[in-house]
Design an enzyme around this catalytic site. Structure first.
Site, PDB file in Angstrom:
ATOM      1  N   GLU A   3       1.167   8.964   1.288  1.00 10.93           N
ATOM      2  CA  GLU A   3       2.267   9.854   2.346  1.00 10.93           C
ATOM      3  C   GLU A   3       1.532  10.324   3.397  1.00 10.93           C
ATOM      4  O   GLU A   3       2.133  10.302   5.137  1.00 10.93           O
ATOM      5  CB  GLU A   3       2.958  10.217   1.630  1.00 10.93           C
ATOM      6  CG  GLU A   3       3.855  10.014   1.232  1.00 10.93           C
ATOM      7  CD  GLU A   3       3.684   9.248  -0.470  1.00 10.93           C
ATOM      8  OE1 GLU A   3       2.661   9.556  -0.712  1.00 10.93           O
ATOM      9  OE2 GLU A   3       4.489   9.045  -1.229  1.00 10.93           O
ATOM     10  N   ALA A  11       8.851   4.482   0.099  1.00  5.56           N
ATOM     11  CA  ALA A  11      10.524   4.835   1.131  1.00  5.56           C
ATOM     12  C   ALA A  11      10.329   4.144   1.812  1.00  5.56           C
ATOM     13  O   ALA A  11      10.125   3.633   2.288  1.00  5.56           O
ATOM     14  CB  ALA A  11      10.789   6.733   1.461  1.00  5.56           C
TER      15      ALA A  11
HETATM   16  C1  3H9 Z   1       7.093   7.082   0.905  1.00 10.66           C
HETATM   17  O1  3H9 Z   1       6.981   7.028  -0.037  1.00 10.66           O
HETATM   18  C2  3H9 Z   1       7.223   8.830   1.188  1.00 10.66           C
HETATM   19  C3  3H9 Z   1       7.771   8.924  -0.474  1.00 10.66           C
HETATM   20  O2  3H9 Z   1       7.473   9.792  -1.002  1.00 10.66           O
HETATM   21  C4  3H9 Z   1       9.429   9.525  -0.202  1.00 10.66           C
HETATM   22  C5  3H9 Z   1      10.654  10.446  -1.280  1.00 10.66           C
HETATM   23  C6  3H9 Z   1      12.455  10.832  -0.899  1.00 10.66           C
HETATM   24  N1  3H9 Z   1       9.009   0.266   4.295  1.00 10.66           N
HETATM   25  O3  3H9 Z   1       2.028  -4.573   5.759  1.00 10.66           O
HETATM   26  P1  3H9 Z   1       2.357  -6.050   6.090  1.00 10.66           P
HETATM   27  C7  3H9 Z   1       7.189  -3.603   6.200  1.00 10.66           C
HETATM   28  S1  3H9 Z   1       6.114   7.219   2.698  1.00 10.66           S
HETATM   29  C8  3H9 Z   1      10.020  -0.238   5.242  1.00 10.66           C
HETATM   30  O4  3H9 Z   1       2.084  -6.862   7.257  1.00 10.66           O
HETATM   31  P2  3H9 Z   1       1.597  -6.468   3.654  1.00 10.66           P
HETATM   32  C9  3H9 Z   1       6.551  -3.718   7.537  1.00 10.66           C
HETATM   33  O5  3H9 Z   1       6.385  -3.123   8.596  1.00 10.66           O
HETATM   34  C10 3H9 Z   1       5.665   5.335   1.805  1.00 10.66           C
HETATM   35  N2  3H9 Z   1       9.379  -1.473   6.095  1.00 10.66           N
HETATM   36  O6  3H9 Z   1       2.531  -6.585   4.551  1.00 10.66           O
HETATM   37  C11 3H9 Z   1       5.972  -5.729   7.550  1.00 10.66           C
HETATM   38  O7  3H9 Z   1       7.787  -5.776   8.768  1.00 10.66           O
HETATM   39  P3  3H9 Z   1       7.744  -6.823   9.856  1.00 10.66           P
HETATM   40  C12 3H9 Z   1       4.657   5.183   1.263  1.00 10.66           C
HETATM   41  C13 3H9 Z   1       8.389  -1.593   5.254  1.00 10.66           C
HETATM   42  O8  3H9 Z   1       1.886  -7.230   2.739  1.00 10.66           O
HETATM   43  C14 3H9 Z   1       6.652  -6.228   6.139  1.00 10.66           C
HETATM   44  O9  3H9 Z   1       6.970  -5.029   5.871  1.00 10.66           O
HETATM   45  N3  3H9 Z   1       4.339   3.603   1.574  1.00 10.66           N
HETATM   46  C15 3H9 Z   1       6.930  -0.222   4.480  1.00 10.66           C
HETATM   47  O10 3H9 Z   1      -0.244  -6.811   4.193  1.00 10.66           O
HETATM   48  C16 3H9 Z   1       5.936  -6.665   5.524  1.00 10.66           C
HETATM   49  O11 3H9 Z   1       4.002  -5.836   5.809  1.00 10.66           O
HETATM   50  C17 3H9 Z   1       3.135   3.288   2.279  1.00 10.66           C
HETATM   51  O12 3H9 Z   1       3.035   3.825   3.083  1.00 10.66           O
HETATM   52  C18 3H9 Z   1       8.150   0.392   4.089  1.00 10.66           C
HETATM   53  N4  3H9 Z   1       7.539   0.962   3.093  1.00 10.66           N
HETATM   54  O13 3H9 Z   1       1.410  -5.277   2.910  1.00 10.66           O
HETATM   55  C19 3H9 Z   1       2.855   1.686   2.341  1.00 10.66           C
HETATM   56  N5  3H9 Z   1       6.333  -1.210   4.241  1.00 10.66           N
HETATM   57  O14 3H9 Z   1       7.441  -7.911   8.711  1.00 10.66           O
HETATM   58  C20 3H9 Z   1       3.238   1.282   3.610  1.00 10.66           C
HETATM   59  C21 3H9 Z   1       5.471  -2.224   4.690  1.00 10.66           C
HETATM   60  O15 3H9 Z   1       9.170  -6.573  10.100  1.00 10.66           O
HETATM   61  N6  3H9 Z   1       3.182  -0.006   3.670  1.00 10.66           N
HETATM   62  N7  3H9 Z   1       7.018  -2.408   5.645  1.00 10.66           N
HETATM   63  O16 3H9 Z   1       6.453  -6.699  10.424  1.00 10.66           O
HETATM   64  C22 3H9 Z   1       1.413  -0.921   3.208  1.00 10.66           C
HETATM   65  O17 3H9 Z   1       0.864  -0.284   2.816  1.00 10.66           O
HETATM   66  C23 3H9 Z   1       2.133  -2.917   2.912  1.00 10.66           C
HETATM   67  O18 3H9 Z   1       3.408  -2.880   3.394  1.00 10.66           O
HETATM   68  C24 3H9 Z   1       1.918  -2.955   1.714  1.00 10.66           C
HETATM   69  C25 3H9 Z   1       2.722  -4.141   2.019  1.00 10.66           C
HETATM   70  C26 3H9 Z   1       0.267  -2.791   0.837  1.00 10.66           C
HETATM   71  C27 3H9 Z   1       3.028  -2.553   0.725  1.00 10.66           C
END
Ligand code: 3H9
Length: 658
Positions: free
Chosen positions: A128, A66
């Site tokens: 989450e 999300a």
């Molecule tokens: C969910 O899904 C709930 C559902 O069940 C709901 C259903 C209704 N959103 O980490 P990075 C941004 S809860 C917005 O350096 P990497 C991050 O802020 C969600 N932005 O890259 C950064 O921005 P900036 C569950 C996001 O390659 C940029 O992307 N998901 C999100 O090292 C790069 O991020 C998670 O918890 C997001 N979801 O790693 C996953 N994710 O450049 C969380 C990232 O402006 N994310 N950004 O600073 C991660 O674990 C890592 O970002 C990922 C990439 C592995 C995806």
């Protein structure tokens, strides 16, 4: 090619509509993505030239979940469960082509598809709980239908990431495709045309023994101290056993919405964005790090061998140096011991261990450091030992090599001054055990060159650490705040509290251990030696608590001595009446009368002391931003992540109490 929204497009080939989500940087499920995805599925269902559909992500991420940035506002239509119902209930086959990370809502999209094919590098998780929430689009109900309740609890309640291989073994994905993913997924989708589609929500939950479920739940919750989301995640997954799918989905959604608006979720979101912000260091925007392939580590004691192991894990060649060949051999044994432990717990295999040892050389010849691009010093924390070493190192290493000191309290500028090129020196303050702890304070000395700092950060990232940049001050960010915390904890003793009360109050706030238990664990002698060193400089009018000195003089030096603020038997800590007596004597010697101190006052004063010291670090320019301070205290000093760190807690309107 048609566009279903700004971030979702589709193209039909051979009857298969390939739906591609293209929303940089992580293909998060923003309102526009949800709109586009729903429109694409509806189009695929209606279009006569489409017999099946494939959903995939642009770039090397499937869907990062999300859009966390939308969490502060009310959910906008169409909400994800509506989109997923359309996918799951589609009459035409829908295949998820998981080309990279499928996280949170991203994995939920895949779970709603009729089949899942993953590339070998894909990673899958419902993370989450790490954001203080639970899956809100069917994850807690569809996952157990595919892999059983115990395995689902183990993933959903911890947020652990599964590799493609593990996901295949568990039954989350149906196949791994090592060739081209999109054509393979399209062929798979076509092969399903006319077949009975497997809809996850309609599957029976595989039976599991109650003991297996209970065991999975207690294991997952063992480290969830004080956090609501993991407990709720377990409850929701358990519901799948006997609650009809749609009813359980409604309960999941309700719980998701309540948690999304909770203080814990706000704090954990703060931590998430704080980690991303910490990587952005002012002044380094266009600076290129130097190339580092070989790392020298001087001093192979507990800290040095941990650092060396960590560098080996990251793929570096490591040159370990000790004062004598005998000490070097001991250091090598210590590193091998750490690798053996990793082998026993399957974190590495025998080939991985052999490869690491091939990259390790140890000895007593400083000259071997000529091959090093970066040398990290981890010798005894004594200024003359360190300056002497740096003066020698300056003559030995290549002109372009970087020198780092792992000092925790000494002045790295003084250490840098011992070399002919202070601009190549920085501090890399690891936390013990260095191969386990994520935090790394990267100290920008007065003369550190920008590319030297950038190299320190790049190496830290490769070491899989969380690097926090800070300026020079005694104790850097963490130990300075910890000293303020210690000081206030000691004031509380004089005012009327006892160590066990202070510890219980902080443990109820969410710390794994209260301050006095931590002091005992770390040993009291180092702080005692510092107090003695500082005695002559101390402001005679400043409040000083001498109870810890009396404790140390009585030989109560902490857990290792079997006695400190507590007494220890077989690792178990007990209140010791002798300590209570010492505290009472300390108070009466100053003519102080103990008063009743509430747990709220303890929490308030200790948190306020940390926040005040943090504010001082900011105003002195030692810390770049308040959220960096939060990360240091969470990752190095046990501050509960679900409270967001001392600066975040202090900034909350309700004030920093539990
Ligand atoms: C969910 O899904 C709930 C559902 O069940 C709901 C259903 C209704 N959103 O980490 P990075 C941004 S809860 C917005 O350096 P990497 C991050 O802020 C969600 N932005 O890259 C950064 O921005 P900036 C569950 C996001 O390659 C940029 O992307 N998901 C999100 O090292 C790069 O991020 C998670 O918890 C997001 N979801 O790693 C996953 N994710 O450049 C969380 C990232 O402006 N994310 N950004 O600073 C991660 O674990 C890592 O970002 C990922 C990439 C592995 C995806």
């Amino acid at each position: 090619m048609s566009a279903f929204s700004d971030t979702v497009r589709g193209a039909v080939s051979n009857g298969v509509l390939l739906i591609e989500i293209d929303h940089a940087p992580v293909n998060a499920l923003s309102t526009d993505v949800r709109n586009g995805l729903l429109a694409a599925i509806m189009h695929g269902e209606a279009a006569t030239d489409v017999v099946a559909m494939v959903i995939t992500g642009a770039g090397n991420i499937f869907i990062g979940g999300a859009d966390i940035r939308e969490f502060g506002a009310p959910p906008a239509e169409p909400v994800l469960p509506t989109v997923l119902a359309a996918i799951e209930n589609a009459a035409k086959p829908v295949v998820a082509a998981i080309n990279g990370a499928a996280l949170g809502g991203g994995l939920e999209v895949a779970l709603a598809a009729h089949r899942r094919i993953a590339s070998p590098a894909a990673t899958l998780a419902l993370p989450e709980v790490k954001l203080g929430i639970v899956p809100g689009a069917g994850g807690t109900q569809r996952l157990p239908r595919l892999i059983g309740i115990p395995a689902a609890i183990a993933l959903v309640a911890t947020g652990r990431i599964a590799s493609a291989n593990e996901a295949l073994k568990l039954g989350i994905v149906d196949r791994i495709e090592s060739g081209e993913l999109r054509p393979a997924a399209a062929a798979e989708a076509r092969s399903l045309v006319g077949a009975d589609l497997r809809r996850s929500g309609a599957c029976d939950v595989p039976p599991a023994r109650a003991e297996a479920i209970d065991a999975a739940a207690s294991k997952a919750l063992a480290r969830a101290r004080g956090q609501n989301a993991p407990r709720e995640a377990v409850r929701l997954v358990r519901l799948s056993a006997d609650t009809p799918f749609t009813e359980a989905l409604a309960e999941e959604r309700k719980t998701f919405l309540v948690l999304r608006d909770s203080d814990q979720a706000a704090a954990l979101r703060h931590v998430f964005f704080a980690e991303r912000a910490a990587a952005k260091v002012p002044g380094l925007e266009h600076v290129k790090p130097r190339k580092v392939e070989a790392i020298g580590v001087v001093g192979l004691g507990l800290m040095g061998s941990g650092i060396a192991t960590c560098a080996l894990d990251a793929g570096y060649a490591v040159i370990g140096i000790e004062q004598t060949e005998e000490a070097a051999a001991k250091g090598r044994n210590r590193i091998e011991g750490l690798l053996d432990r990793a082998l026993q717990s399957s974190r590495i295999d025998a080939a991985g261990k052999a490869d690491r040892l091939r990259r390790l050389t140890t000895g007593a010849e400083l000259n071997s450091l000529k091959a090093a691009d970066l040398v990290i010093e981890a010798v005894f924390d004594d200024l003359s030992a360190k300056t002497e070493l740096f003066a020698c190192l300056g003559n030995v290493v290549r002109a372009d090599a970087i020198l780092a000191t792992n000092t925790s309290y000494l002045d790295p500028d003084a250490i840098a001054a011992a070399t002919t090129r202070p601009e190549r020196v920085l501090g890399l303050h690891f936390f013990s055990p260095a191969n386990v702890m994520r935090l790394l304070e990267v100290v920008r000395c007065t003369r550190t060159a920008p590319d030297v700092l950038a190299t320190g950060l790049a190496v830290a990232k490769k070491l899989r650490k969380l690097p926090i940049v800070c300026g020079v001050t005694e104790g850097f960010i963490g130990n300075r705040i910890f000293s303020a915390y210690r000081r206030e904890a000691e004031f509380l003793l004089e005012d009327g509290a006892l160590p066990q009360q202070v510890d219980a109050a902080m443990e109820s706030y969410g710390f794994a251990m209260g301050p006095f238990a931590v002091f005992d664990l770390a040993g009291l002698e180092i702080a005692w030696a510092r107090r003695k060193r500082q005695a002559a400089r101390r402001d005679p009018n400043a409040r000083y608590v001498d109870i810890p000195d009396r404790l140390c003089e009585a030989g109560r030096l902490g857990m290792k001595a079997g006695r400190g603020w507590y007494r220890y038997q077989d690792g178990k800590r007990d209140v010791d009446p002798e300590v209570t007596a010492l505290i009472e004597q300390g108070r009466s010697a100053k003519g102080l009368v103990a008063r009743t101190i509430s747990d709220d006052e303890i929490r308030h004063r200790l948190l306020a002391a940390m926040a005040a010291e943090g504010a001082a670090l900011l105003s002195e320019g030692v810390a770049v931003r308040a959220s960096d301070i939060d990360l240091v205290m969470i990752n190095g000093y046990g501050f509960p992540a679900h409270k967001g760190g001392p600066m975040f807690a202090a900034s909350q309107a309700k004030g920093p109490t539990a």
